[in-house]
Write a protein that holds these residues in place. Structure first.
Motif, PDB file in Angstrom:
ATOM      1  N   LYS A 152       0.854  -1.186   0.000  1.00 39.44           N
ATOM      2  CA  LYS A 152       0.000   0.000   0.000  1.00 39.44           C
ATOM      3  C   LYS A 152       0.888   1.233   0.000  1.00 39.44           C
ATOM      4  CE  LYS A 152      -3.937  -1.948   2.550  1.00 39.44           C
ATOM      5  NZ  LYS A 152      -4.829  -1.783   3.726  1.00 39.44           N
ATOM      6  N   GLY A 154       0.440   5.671  -0.273  1.00 37.36           N
ATOM      7  CA  GLY A 154      -0.506   6.750  -0.450  1.00 37.36           C
ATOM      8  C   GLY A 154      -0.366   7.904   0.511  1.00 37.36           C
ATOM      9  N   TYR A 183      -5.241   7.265   2.669  1.00 33.75           N
ATOM     10  CA  TYR A 183      -5.794   6.956   1.355  1.00 33.75           C
ATOM     11  C   TYR A 183      -4.683   6.336   0.520  1.00 33.75           C
ATOM     12  CZ  TYR A 183      -8.035   7.405  -3.182  1.00 33.75           C
ATOM     13  OH  TYR A 183      -8.577   7.140  -4.415  1.00 33.75           O
ATOM     14  N   SER A 184      -4.871   5.076   0.128  1.00 37.60           N
ATOM     15  CA  SER A 184      -3.760   4.349  -0.477  1.00 37.60           C
ATOM     16  C   SER A 184      -4.172   3.626  -1.759  1.00 37.60           C
ATOM     17  CB  SER A 184      -3.194   3.321   0.510  1.00 37.60           C
ATOM     18  OG  SER A 184      -4.163   2.318   0.799  1.00 37.60           O
ATOM     19  N   TYR A 185      -3.178   3.377  -2.574  1.00 41.34           N
ATOM     20  CA  TYR A 185      -3.292   2.475  -3.713  1.00 41.34           C
ATOM     21  C   TYR A 185      -2.717   1.134  -3.263  1.00 41.34           C
ATOM     22  CZ  TYR A 185      -2.205   0.189  -8.143  1.00 41.34           C
ATOM     23  OH  TYR A 185      -2.103  -0.714  -9.171  1.00 41.34           O
ATOM     24  N   THR A 202      -6.030  -4.934  -7.412  1.00 38.97           N
ATOM     25  CA  THR A 202      -5.666  -3.587  -6.959  1.00 38.97           C
ATOM     26  C   THR A 202      -6.899  -2.884  -6.411  1.00 38.97           C
ATOM     27  OG1 THR A 202      -6.019  -2.636  -9.161  1.00 38.97           O
ATOM     28  CG2 THR A 202      -3.796  -3.412  -8.632  1.00 38.97           C
ATOM     29  N   TYR A 203      -6.656  -1.989  -5.461  1.00 35.48           N
ATOM     30  CA  TYR A 203      -7.732  -1.238  -4.821  1.00 35.48           C
ATOM     31  C   TYR A 203      -7.253   0.189  -4.547  1.00 35.48           C
ATOM     32  CZ  TYR A 203      -9.207  -6.021  -3.562  1.00 35.48           C
ATOM     33  OH  TYR A 203      -9.546  -7.354  -3.587  1.00 35.48           O
ATOM     34  N   ARG A 204      -8.213   1.065  -4.392  1.00 36.15           N
ATOM     35  CA  ARG A 204      -7.971   2.394  -3.823  1.00 36.15           C
ATOM     36  C   ARG A 204      -8.947   2.549  -2.672  1.00 36.15           C
ATOM     37  NH1 ARG A 204      -4.701   5.502  -7.134  1.00 36.15           N
ATOM     38  NH2 ARG A 204      -4.518   4.754  -9.289  1.00 36.15           N
ATOM     39  N   LYS A 205      -8.451   2.856  -1.488  1.00 37.39           N
ATOM     40  CA  LYS A 205      -9.336   2.853  -0.333  1.00 37.39           C
ATOM     41  C   LYS A 205      -8.849   3.798   0.763  1.00 37.39           C
ATOM     42  CE  LYS A 205      -8.743  -1.549   0.469  1.00 37.39           C
ATOM     43  NZ  LYS A 205      -8.807  -2.887   1.100  1.00 37.39           N
TER      44      LYS A 205
END
Length: 225
Positions: A152, A154, A183-185, A202-205
């Motif tokens: 992660k 961000g 807030y991370s990739y 992959t996520y962005r959260k």
């Protein structure tokens, strides 16, 4: 009675004058001796509310301007990690976690007394990476070991509230609490046994990570006088 009141007034003034010497320095260096923190979630980790104890994991450089200090901080943590994945009876993850951050911000004292509460705000970059294995807990398929690499990276926003105790002009004890808005990739790379298959997601959260306590020493350097 007047003599008692006058003596008390002189004592308060002298105490305040002594404590203000902490603001009479151009900059300070602070070392985090002990912290209790929440780490970012790894894969499908279930015990995300657990806290991790860390020792000597960070340092800060502060530029003092009266009641406001501008701060640059960095933290680093690397250790073994074991956790339940997906559910308490599903899988177990084991490996190494590496977590570090760089932040810039400010803090403002409420007063110049011997005990100085303060608030602040930091923002910066945070990275978290786990490398290890994921193994089913069921006895029948326990030999199925997946290789996992989850990272992660961000933005982190951190409101801070703390307390400093002035021991001598050149030295303070401090303790603070903060909340990381992260807030991370995220990238999860899981490989099946013998490399027969590979899954990359992959996520962005957003994550909200509470850090109840961080304590250490602050050394005040380069007097303005």
């Amino acid at each position: 009675m007047k003599k008692i009141l006058f003596s008390f007034f002189v004592f308060c003034v002298s105490l305040s004058t002594f404590a203000q010497t902490g603001a009479d320095y151009n900059y300070s260096i602070a070392a985090r001796a002990f912290s209790i923190m929440q780490l970012p979630k790894v894969l499908n980790q279930t015990n995300t509310q657990d806290y991790t104890r860390m020792f000597g994991n960070g340092i800060m450089l502060k530029f003092n301007d009266n009641q406001i200090s501008y701060r640059i901080s960095g933290t680093y943590f690397r250790d073994d990690l074991e956790f339940d994945n997906t559910c308490g009876t599903c899988e177990i993850g084991k490996g190494k976690v590496t977590d570090y951050s760089f932040k810039i911000g400010f803090e403002k004292n409420f007063n110049y007394s011997k005990i100085q509460p303060y608030f602040g705000f930091d923002m910066g970059y945070r990275s978290n990476r786990f490398t290890g294995t994921v193994t089913p807990k069921t006895n029948v398929i326990r030999d199925i070991i997946q290789t996992a690499d989850a990272s992660k990276n961000g933005l982190v926003l951190t409101p801070v509230i703390g307390l400093k105790v002035n021991i001598i002009p050149q030295l303070n004890l401090f303790a603070e609490s903060n909340l990381d808005f992260y807030y991370s990739y995220e990238k999860q790379d899981v490989t099946e046994p013998n490399g027969v298959a590979r899954t990359v997601t992959t996520y962005r959260k957003w994550e909200f990570l509470l850090n109840p306590i961080s304590a250490g020493l602050q050394f005040n350097l380069n007097s303005k006088n």
